[in-house]
Write a protein that holds these residues in place. Sequence first.
Motif, short mmCIF file in Angstrom:
data_model
loop_
_atom_site.label_atom_id
_atom_site.label_comp_id
_atom_site.label_asym_id
_atom_site.label_seq_id
_atom_site.Cartn_x
_atom_site.Cartn_y
_atom_site.Cartn_z
N THR A 8 0.83 -1.19 0.00
CA THR A 8 0.00 0.00 0.00
C THR A 8 0.86 1.24 0.00
OG1 THR A 8 -0.08 0.02 2.42
CG2 THR A 8 -1.88 -1.11 1.28
N ALA A 13 4.05 -1.66 -4.35
CA ALA A 13 2.87 -2.45 -4.02
C ALA A 13 2.94 -3.81 -4.67
CB ALA A 13 1.62 -1.71 -4.47
N GLN A 34 -4.13 3.24 -12.51
CA GLN A 34 -3.81 1.89 -12.07
C GLN A 34 -2.54 1.36 -12.75
OE1 GLN A 34 -7.73 0.37 -13.04
NE2 GLN A 34 -8.11 -0.10 -10.89
N LYS A 36 0.05 3.07 -13.39
CA LYS A 36 1.17 3.60 -12.62
C LYS A 36 1.43 2.75 -11.40
CE LYS A 36 1.00 8.47 -13.97
NZ LYS A 36 0.97 9.87 -13.49
N GLU A 37 0.35 2.34 -10.72
CA GLU A 37 0.53 1.49 -9.55
C GLU A 37 1.12 0.15 -9.97
OE1 GLU A 37 -1.86 -0.02 -5.59
OE2 GLU A 37 -2.94 1.03 -7.18
N PHE A 40 4.84 0.26 -10.13
CA PHE A 40 5.44 0.09 -8.81
C PHE A 40 5.44 -1.39 -8.41
CE2 PHE A 40 4.04 4.60 -8.06
CZ PHE A 40 5.30 5.12 -7.83
N ASP A 41 4.31 -2.07 -8.69
CA ASP A 41 4.20 -3.48 -8.34
C ASP A 41 5.32 -4.30 -8.97
OD1 ASP A 41 1.80 -2.54 -7.32
OD2 ASP A 41 0.55 -3.55 -8.81
N ASP A 294 8.53 10.18 -8.82
CA ASP A 294 7.49 9.22 -8.43
C ASP A 294 8.10 7.97 -7.83
OD1 ASP A 294 5.40 10.83 -9.43
OD2 ASP A 294 5.74 10.07 -11.45
#
Length: 295
Positions: A8, A13, A34, A36-37, A40-41, A294
């Motif tokens: 989170t 993530a 999403q 972008k997330e 990160f994942d 970021d």
Amino acid sequence: MRYVLKTTGAAVALALLAACGGSDDPKPTYSEAQLKELAFDVIGVSLGIPQVTTFTVGQTLSFIDDGAPSGPQPCEDGGTYTATLTRAGGGSIPGNGDKVDIQFDQCEDGAGPLTGRTTVTFSDVSGDIFDTDAAAAATMTFPFRGMNVDGDTTLDGDFVLKAATTPGGAPNTDDGTSTLKISGAVKLTEKGVLIEVSDYVTELGSDHATDIDTFSKIDYRAKGSRSPLGEFDYRVSMTAPVVAKIAFGELTSGGLRAKTDAETVDTTIATSGTTTTVSIKSSSGKSTTLSERDL
């Protein structure tokens, strides 16, 4: 940039596409936010696991090389570790069957801080892993049982790290290279959310003189469920060699692909001068980018 395994917040993530809808309905794809997330994942899991596992093995080897001192020992960037060595045979270098029980207490050196205990067992040892002028190899297996990373994420799993070293040209100088293969499976828990990473395999070469790591393979499956992304099940592979300095949490270039039932998402890392950018492109036609800020 540091790769810490999280589920989170602004840090890395672990999540992907929510699987929903009837069998005849097209599955929804990610929005740009999403995507972008997702970047990160993919970056976090792909590089976070090698960072934590190589840190564990590196601290273990340092302990042996220092003569297996007793009592708490300081870690490079804070915290301590305490370890004991059990020899299967004689000698001062790691040998087959040797075991190191190591307890980390907020131990930090690029990865972490780590808190928890594991046992590193040596096998398939050839040569002296500490001799910079000769080739050597070793396999190290170790479990994580409640290993805490950064105070937020708990790791439960089993890993195998196979290492082989090749000397460089200058005698008595650590200017050689290492090849590493990391495999295993792990369950990551944060704030009640459980993520399962299975079939994890990473292969990389490390240049001792420059600390540059070049990945030739990254492959794994991750599945689980968490809000707001719902259930997810995806496979990650590499589309271009990933270049990084994992000991320092620095990422330079490379390509990673996440494949779900609904879409294929490519994450491409590039560095120009001192600026690193991440481009994310989905088979759905959507695309976006991340800046170094970021990350």
